[in-house]
Design an enzyme around this catalytic site. Structure first.
Site, PDB file in Angstrom:
ATOM      1  N   LEU A 160     -22.913   4.456   4.185  1.00 43.80           N
ATOM      2  CA  LEU A 160     -23.254   5.279   3.032  1.00 43.80           C
ATOM      3  C   LEU A 160     -22.017   5.903   2.401  1.00 43.80           C
ATOM      4  O   LEU A 160     -21.096   6.321   3.093  1.00 43.80           O
ATOM      5  CB  LEU A 160     -24.222   6.400   3.439  1.00 43.80           C
ATOM      6  CG  LEU A 160     -25.517   5.995   4.118  1.00 43.80           C
ATOM      7  CD1 LEU A 160     -26.412   7.217   4.258  1.00 43.80           C
ATOM      8  CD2 LEU A 160     -26.214   4.894   3.365  1.00 43.80           C
ATOM      9  N   ARG A 161     -22.041   5.992   1.079  1.00 44.73           N
ATOM     10  CA  ARG A 161     -21.018   6.715   0.344  1.00 44.73           C
ATOM     11  C   ARG A 161     -21.634   8.010  -0.175  1.00 44.73           C
ATOM     12  O   ARG A 161     -22.688   7.981  -0.812  1.00 44.73           O
ATOM     13  CB  ARG A 161     -20.523   5.879  -0.837  1.00 44.73           C
ATOM     14  CG  ARG A 161     -19.868   4.560  -0.465  1.00 44.73           C
ATOM     15  CD  ARG A 161     -19.704   3.693  -1.702  1.00 44.73           C
ATOM     16  NE  ARG A 161     -20.998   3.345  -2.272  1.00 44.73           N
ATOM     17  CZ  ARG A 161     -21.167   2.898  -3.523  1.00 44.73           C
ATOM     18  NH1 ARG A 161     -20.122   2.766  -4.319  1.00 44.73           N
ATOM     19  NH2 ARG A 161     -22.374   2.589  -3.964  1.00 44.73           N
TER      20      ARG A 161
ATOM     21  N   LEU B 211      -8.311   1.330  -5.956  1.00 41.34           N
ATOM     22  CA  LEU B 211      -6.885   1.126  -6.178  1.00 41.34           C
ATOM     23  C   LEU B 211      -6.363   2.143  -7.194  1.00 41.34           C
ATOM     24  O   LEU B 211      -5.478   1.857  -7.978  1.00 41.34           O
ATOM     25  CB  LEU B 211      -6.633  -0.314  -6.661  1.00 41.34           C
ATOM     26  CG  LEU B 211      -5.233  -0.894  -6.399  1.00 41.34           C
ATOM     27  CD1 LEU B 211      -4.956  -0.975  -4.899  1.00 41.34           C
ATOM     28  CD2 LEU B 211      -5.109  -2.274  -7.025  1.00 41.34           C
TER      29      LEU B 211
ATOM     30  N   GLY C  98     -10.344  12.111   1.802  1.00 42.13           N
ATOM     31  CA  GLY C  98     -10.684  13.191   2.722  1.00 42.13           C
ATOM     32  C   GLY C  98     -12.119  13.022   3.162  1.00 42.13           C
ATOM     33  O   GLY C  98     -12.629  11.910   3.241  1.00 42.13           O
TER      34      GLY C  98
ATOM     35  N   CYS D  91     -15.498  11.395   7.080  1.00 44.17           N
ATOM     36  CA  CYS D  91     -15.521  10.051   7.656  1.00 44.17           C
ATOM     37  C   CYS D  91     -14.141   9.420   7.768  1.00 44.17           C
ATOM     38  O   CYS D  91     -13.616   9.258   8.864  1.00 44.17           O
ATOM     39  CB  CYS D  91     -16.449   9.145   6.848  1.00 44.17           C
ATOM     40  SG  CYS D  91     -18.190   9.583   6.971  1.00 44.17           S
TER      41      CYS D  91
ATOM     42  N   LYS E 170     -11.126  11.132  10.027  1.00 42.38           N
ATOM     43  CA  LYS E 170     -11.388  11.207  11.477  1.00 42.38           C
ATOM     44  C   LYS E 170     -11.697   9.835  12.062  1.00 42.38           C
ATOM     45  O   LYS E 170     -11.394   9.557  13.225  1.00 42.38           O
ATOM     46  CB  LYS E 170     -12.500  12.217  11.774  1.00 42.38           C
ATOM     47  CG  LYS E 170     -13.879  11.906  11.230  1.00 42.38           C
ATOM     48  CD  LYS E 170     -14.781  11.265  12.251  1.00 42.38           C
ATOM     49  CE  LYS E 170     -16.197  11.080  11.726  1.00 42.38           C
ATOM     50  NZ  LYS E 170     -17.046  10.305  12.650  1.00 42.38           N
TER      51      LYS E 170
ATOM     52  N   LYS F  82     -14.682  14.779  -2.909  1.00 43.37           N
ATOM     53  CA  LYS F  82     -14.927  13.767  -3.924  1.00 43.37           C
ATOM     54  C   LYS F  82     -16.007  14.287  -4.866  1.00 43.37           C
ATOM     55  O   LYS F  82     -16.735  15.225  -4.519  1.00 43.37           O
ATOM     56  CB  LYS F  82     -15.372  12.438  -3.291  1.00 43.37           C
ATOM     57  CG  LYS F  82     -16.711  12.516  -2.562  1.00 43.37           C
ATOM     58  CD  LYS F  82     -17.124  11.177  -1.975  1.00 43.37           C
ATOM     59  CE  LYS F  82     -17.487  10.179  -3.050  1.00 43.37           C
ATOM     60  NZ  LYS F  82     -18.053   8.936  -2.483  1.00 43.37           N
TER      61      LYS F  82
END
Length: 437
Positions: free
Chosen positions: A156-157, A254, A261, A264, A267, A327
């Site tokens: 998942l995003r 890109l 950050g 996910c 770490k 984000k």
């Protein structure tokens, strides 16, 4: 539906998975040990900011397909398939992942499993975790070998979690039996024609780690090119555009800027290298340590660039920071580059005022020493420099004349290369960005 599902853990992953599985028509019972969180979810209130998820949550609460509990006993009696969705944060002072929450779930659930069922891990874990948990599950469950484990990593995003769950680009399942494979194929059948990769435990665990490592590497590569562009007088945005035409490279992820950050990527690549060291294969992932270092250097460079435009000192200077989340379309401030930069500037004497459309409350709770505003214009009022650190569309769409009317000086540093440079310079702004002249 042939199975009743449970979801153990109602954080970002668990809340999304529970609501979306109910959306597909399953009866779902989700568990968390945090009573206050469960009460909020029962009222249809999300503990996170995720576009579209609250509507899915409330719709399925109203339908009765989705319920919440704090009882492992209730979960065991209800479910045929149990999805484990708890976090695996970085261990304090180490690079390795902390899988204690996973062990706690298995140890709490297993003693109540007295009939045939499938337990499915979705968390990102060090390779070898699934095999160990499978053995523990069989040992602790009254049903013994009728209780089986499978591994089904999530991809998942944040900001796109509902879409990624209901329209995934692939499904990976690590299993040790045809029965487990059939159950998971049945569970995901309502999604339609989605590629399914069936593999063993280690490969399923490695897929997520490898995917995040590749993504982090691509982001840090273009940020390394930004460092070279700054030294050589080049423009990394033009370099990136030229590279994107090469189909072997592509343009996604890109975009040079402040770096990655969140909870996910940072770490996960650190845990990947730590586990590789334990397996005696640390040399294979040595490059990921430099990927991590490149990413962290972008934050320091952003502080340095902001200091340059202020003449070398932050002491007593008013700095507007646009963005706190790691984000856009998220309120997640875990390992946020934007917040790191804001805190560092404040430590250097800058008078920071910060605004974020969703993460303001989280930022204020974590860093009450910073100043906060309720809008971009309020944050920029009287500012000697404006820093764009999270590329929210609200910020990208700002009118340079409107912002220029409230600042003390028309100086902006674009940490995400998200603004139209000609538009802003045409409005009389001194525009600087990472990797650009």
């Amino acid at each position: 539906m042939p199975y009743r599902l449970t979801v153990l853990g109602t954080g970002y992953l668990g809340a999304t998975h529970a609501a979306c599985m109910a959306e597909l028509g399953f009866e779902v019972l989700a568990l968390d040990v945090d009573q206050s969180k469960i009460e909020r979810l029962r009222r249809g209130e999300l503990p996170i900011h995720e576009p579209g998820l609250e509507e899915v949550l409330r719709r399925n609460l109203d339908s009765g397909r989705l319920r919440f509990t704090t009882s492992y006993e209730e979960v065991a009696k209800f479910g045929d398939v149990h999805f484990v969705c708890v976090g695996t944060p970085q261990k304090k002072g180490e690079r390795a992942a902390d899988v204690s929450y996973l062990d706690a779930v298995v140890e709490s659930l297993a003693p109540h499993l007295d009939r045939e069922c499938l337990v499915v891990g979705k968390s990102t874990v060090p390779v070898g975790t699934a095999e160990r948990l499978a053995e523990k599950l069989v040992r602790l469950a009254p049903a013994g070998t009728q209780t089986e484990l499978a591994w089904n990593p999530e991809f998942l995003r944040e900001g796109f979690a509902v879409r990624d769950t209901l329209r995934p680009d692939r499904i990976v399942i690590g299993v040790t039996s045809e029965r487990a494979e059939k159950i998971l194929r049945d569970v995901y059948a309502p999604l339609g024609e989605v590629p399914i990769v069936v593999t063993d435990f280690p490969t399923a665990e490695l897929v997520k780690s490898a995917a995040n490592a590749f993504l982090a590497t691509k982001i840090s590569f273009i940020n390394a090119m930004a460092e070279v562009c700054e030294a050589a007088g080049g423009d990394v945005t033009q370099l990136s555009a030229a590279l994107a035409y090469d189909e072997r490279i592509g343009g996604r992820y890109l975009n040079a800027g402040l770096g990655f950050g969140g909870g996910c990527l940072p770490k996960d690549i650190r845990a990947f290298t730590a586990r590789a060291d334990e397996l005696g294969a640390g040399h294979a992932l040595a490059f990921l340590r430099e990927v991590d270092e490149i990413n962290l250097r972008r934050r320091a460079r952003m502080v340095g660039l902001a200091g340059e435009v202020l003449g070398g000192s932050f002491g007593g200077r008013r700095v507007a920071v646009l963005g706190a989340a790691f984000k856009p379309n998220s309120d997640d401030i875990r390992d946020s580059p934007a917040l790191d930069v804001a805190v560092k500037i404040a430590e250097l004497g800058g008078l920071v005022t910060l605004y974020d459309p969703a993460a303001l409350a989280n930022a204020r709770a974590a860093h009450p020493q910073l100043g906060y505003a309720e809008s971009a214009l309020e944050a920029a009022s009287g500012a000697e420099v404006v820093l764009l650190l999270t590329e929210w569309q609200e910020f990208v769409s700002l009118d340079p004349e409107d912002l220029g009317a409230v600042v003390a000086a028309r100086v902006i540093v674009d940490g995400r290369n998200a603004l139209d440079v000609e538009l802003w310079r045409g409005a009389g702004w001194h525009y600087r960005a990472l990797g650009r002249p």
